[in-house]
Design a protein around this motif. Structure first.
Motif, PDB file in Angstrom:
ATOM      1  N   SER A  36       0.963  -1.133  -0.057  1.00  0.00           N
ATOM      2  CA  SER A  36       0.104   0.036   0.056  1.00  0.00           C
ATOM      3  C   SER A  36       0.847   1.282  -0.250  1.00  0.00           C
ATOM      4  CB  SER A  36      -1.003   0.028   1.074  1.00  0.00           C
ATOM      5  OG  SER A  36      -0.195  -0.002   2.295  1.00  0.00           O
ATOM      6  N   TYR A  37       2.325   1.192   0.593  1.00  0.00           N
ATOM      7  CA  TYR A  37       2.964   2.296   0.628  1.00  0.00           C
ATOM      8  C   TYR A  37       3.402   2.628  -0.846  1.00  0.00           C
ATOM      9  CZ  TYR A  37       7.177   4.873   1.482  1.00  0.00           C
ATOM     10  OH  TYR A  37       8.312   6.019   1.549  1.00  0.00           O
ATOM     11  N   LYS A  38       3.557   1.560  -1.729  1.00  0.00           N
ATOM     12  CA  LYS A  38       3.768   1.757  -3.207  1.00  0.00           C
ATOM     13  C   LYS A  38       2.535   1.937  -4.193  1.00  0.00           C
ATOM     14  CE  LYS A  38       8.684  -0.102  -2.628  1.00  0.00           C
ATOM     15  NZ  LYS A  38       9.493   0.792  -3.292  1.00  0.00           N
ATOM     16  N   GLY A  39       1.495   1.942  -3.628  1.00  0.00           N
ATOM     17  CA  GLY A  39       0.297   2.191  -4.291  1.00  0.00           C
ATOM     18  C   GLY A  39      -0.126   0.873  -4.856  1.00  0.00           C
ATOM     19  N   GLY A  40       0.078  -0.048  -4.264  1.00  0.00           N
ATOM     20  CA  GLY A  40      -0.562  -1.592  -4.618  1.00  0.00           C
ATOM     21  C   GLY A  40       0.521  -2.185  -5.427  1.00  0.00           C
ATOM     22  N   LEU A  41       0.337  -2.893  -6.524  1.00  0.00           N
ATOM     23  CA  LEU A  41       1.122  -3.843  -7.211  1.00  0.00           C
ATOM     24  C   LEU A  41       2.262  -2.960  -7.628  1.00  0.00           C
ATOM     25  CD1 LEU A  41      -1.312  -6.032  -9.424  1.00  0.00           C
ATOM     26  CD2 LEU A  41       0.014  -6.651  -7.328  1.00  0.00           C
ATOM     27  N   TYR A  42       3.705  -3.632  -7.610  1.00  0.00           N
ATOM     28  CA  TYR A  42       4.706  -3.281  -8.091  1.00  0.00           C
ATOM     29  C   TYR A  42       5.570  -4.415  -8.416  1.00  0.00           C
ATOM     30  CZ  TYR A  42       7.260  -3.657  -3.856  1.00  0.00           C
ATOM     31  OH  TYR A  42       7.742  -4.097  -2.644  1.00  0.00           O
ATOM     32  N   SER A  57       3.488   2.489  -9.871  1.00  0.00           N
ATOM     33  CA  SER A  57       2.644   3.559 -10.357  1.00  0.00           C
ATOM     34  C   SER A  57       3.014   4.774  -9.782  1.00  0.00           C
ATOM     35  CB  SER A  57       1.066   3.017 -10.074  1.00  0.00           C
ATOM     36  OG  SER A  57       0.662   1.958 -10.548  1.00  0.00           O
ATOM     37  N   ASN A  58       2.708   5.942 -10.503  1.00  0.00           N
ATOM     38  CA  ASN A  58       2.867   7.178 -10.033  1.00  0.00           C
ATOM     39  C   ASN A  58       1.440   7.599  -9.512  1.00  0.00           C
ATOM     40  OD1 ASN A  58       3.611   9.665  -9.293  1.00  0.00           O
ATOM     41  ND2 ASN A  58       3.783  10.506 -11.387  1.00  0.00           N
ATOM     42  N   PHE A  59       1.220   6.803  -8.115  1.00  0.00           N
ATOM     43  CA  PHE A  59      -0.251   7.085  -7.750  1.00  0.00           C
ATOM     44  C   PHE A  59      -0.288   8.069  -6.858  1.00  0.00           C
ATOM     45  CE2 PHE A  59       2.350   5.334  -4.076  1.00  0.00           C
ATOM     46  CZ  PHE A  59       1.678   5.662  -3.243  1.00  0.00           C
ATOM     47  N   GLU A  60      -1.551   8.412  -6.642  1.00  0.00           N
ATOM     48  CA  GLU A  60      -2.256   9.487  -5.970  1.00  0.00           C
ATOM     49  C   GLU A  60      -2.486   8.929  -4.402  1.00  0.00           C
ATOM     50  OE1 GLU A  60      -6.110  12.022  -6.093  1.00  0.00           O
ATOM     51  OE2 GLU A  60      -4.698  12.540  -7.772  1.00  0.00           O
ATOM     52  N   ASP A  61      -1.825   9.417  -3.446  1.00  0.00           N
ATOM     53  CA  ASP A  61      -1.963   8.992  -2.104  1.00  0.00           C
ATOM     54  C   ASP A  61      -3.370   9.559  -1.423  1.00  0.00           C
ATOM     55  OD1 ASP A  61      -1.841  11.687  -0.957  1.00  0.00           O
ATOM     56  OD2 ASP A  61       0.420  11.249  -0.316  1.00  0.00           O
ATOM     57  N   TYR A  65      -1.834  13.450  -3.039  1.00  0.00           N
ATOM     58  CA  TYR A  65      -0.623  13.982  -3.839  1.00  0.00           C
ATOM     59  C   TYR A  65       0.024  12.818  -4.521  1.00  0.00           C
ATOM     60  CZ  TYR A  65      -0.423  17.701  -0.498  1.00  0.00           C
ATOM     61  OH  TYR A  65      -0.752  19.045   0.076  1.00  0.00           O
ATOM     62  N   LEU A  66       0.660  12.890  -5.776  1.00  0.00           N
ATOM     63  CA  LEU A  66       1.319  11.784  -6.615  1.00  0.00           C
ATOM     64  C   LEU A  66       2.479  11.542  -5.953  1.00  0.00           C
ATOM     65  CD1 LEU A  66       0.687  13.229 -10.133  1.00  0.00           C
ATOM     66  CD2 LEU A  66      -0.378  11.232  -9.085  1.00  0.00           C
ATOM     67  N   GLU A  68       5.116  11.120  -7.207  1.00  0.00           N
ATOM     68  CA  GLU A  68       6.440  11.969  -8.072  1.00  0.00           C
ATOM     69  C   GLU A  68       5.412  13.111  -8.654  1.00  0.00           C
ATOM     70  OE1 GLU A  68       9.459  12.107  -8.012  1.00  0.00           O
ATOM     71  OE2 GLU A  68      10.007  10.139  -7.135  1.00  0.00           O
ATOM     72  N   PRO A  69       5.476  14.165  -7.841  1.00  0.00           N
ATOM     73  CA  PRO A  69       4.526  15.056  -8.244  1.00  0.00           C
ATOM     74  C   PRO A  69       4.962  15.996  -9.443  1.00  0.00           C
ATOM     75  CG  PRO A  69       5.132  15.772  -6.041  1.00  0.00           C
ATOM     76  CD  PRO A  69       5.549  14.276  -6.508  1.00  0.00           C
ATOM     77  N   ASP A  70       5.935  16.182  -9.380  1.00  0.00           N
ATOM     78  CA  ASP A  70       6.672  16.957 -10.624  1.00  0.00           C
ATOM     79  C   ASP A  70       6.688  16.265 -11.638  1.00  0.00           C
ATOM     80  OD1 ASP A  70       7.731  18.610  -8.555  1.00  0.00           O
ATOM     81  OD2 ASP A  70       9.628  17.942  -8.615  1.00  0.00           O
ATOM     82  N   HIS A  71       6.145  15.039 -12.049  1.00  0.00           N
ATOM     83  CA  HIS A  71       5.928  14.494 -13.124  1.00  0.00           C
ATOM     84  C   HIS A  71       4.443  13.821 -13.251  1.00  0.00           C
ATOM     85  CE1 HIS A  71      10.324  15.165 -13.653  1.00  0.00           C
ATOM     86  NE2 HIS A  71      10.424  14.280 -12.254  1.00  0.00           N
ATOM     87  N   PRO A  72       3.499  14.644 -13.253  1.00  0.00           N
ATOM     88  CA  PRO A  72       2.217  14.078 -13.370  1.00  0.00           C
ATOM     89  C   PRO A  72       1.774  13.266 -14.688  1.00  0.00           C
ATOM     90  CG  PRO A  72       1.988  16.477 -13.712  1.00  0.00           C
ATOM     91  CD  PRO A  72       3.422  16.067 -13.139  1.00  0.00           C
ATOM     92  N   SER A  73       2.438  13.546 -15.685  1.00  0.00           N
ATOM     93  CA  SER A  73       2.171  12.814 -17.040  1.00  0.00           C
ATOM     94  C   SER A  73       2.705  11.279 -17.216  1.00  0.00           C
ATOM     95  CB  SER A  73       2.498  13.588 -18.159  1.00  0.00           C
ATOM     96  OG  SER A  73       3.941  13.932 -18.376  1.00  0.00           O
ATOM     97  N   GLN A  74       3.752  11.046 -16.239  1.00  0.00           N
ATOM     98  CA  GLN A  74       4.355   9.746 -16.198  1.00  0.00           C
ATOM     99  C   GLN A  74       3.671   8.816 -15.116  1.00  0.00           C
ATOM    100  OE1 GLN A  74       7.010   9.723 -18.360  1.00  0.00           O
ATOM    101  NE2 GLN A  74       6.272  11.566 -18.825  1.00  0.00           N
TER     102      GLN A  74
END
Length: 106
Positions: A36-42, A57-61, A65-66, A68-74
């Motif tokens: 859950s810390y890494k957004g689920g599966l990795y 995943s560049n997941f939203e907590d 917050y993403l 990696e918020p500086d890279h929302p398209s990734q």
């Protein structure tokens, strides 16, 4: 000798597809994990020489917050810890991966 930490991003949101792509390029095999810390599966790969590759995943907590918020398209992130020149060279030409950050620590 310095330690190299790299972050690549992919606009593709399919973790398995990116894991397969990176596995093929590097000649490694990933293990699917869940956190859950890494957004689920990795996906994770570690070797005896300290190389560690994590595809997440560049997941939203919960607060919106993403990771990696500086890279929302990734949508997919590829963290590489203790990368050597060979790893950098093998991934440098992959069109689906975009270099987001690279840090060398002596």
């Amino acid at each position: 000798m310095s330690d190299c930490f790299i972050l690549y991003g992919a606009q593709i949101g399919d973790l398995a597809a990116i894991a397969n792509l990176v596995a093929e390029r590097l000649g490694v095999e990933f293990t699917q994990k869940e956190s859950s810390y890494k957004g689920g599966l990795y996906y994770l790969f570690k070797d005896a020489n300290r190389l560690e590759v994590s595809i997440e995943s560049n997941f939203e907590d919960e607060e919106g917050y993403l990771s990696e918020p500086d890279h929302p398209s990734q949508r997919t992130l590829v963290y590489i810890n203790y990368a050597d020149q060979a790893v950098k060279r093998l991934l440098a030409t992959e069109v689906n991966l975009h270099l987001l950050r690279e840090e060398e620590i002596s």
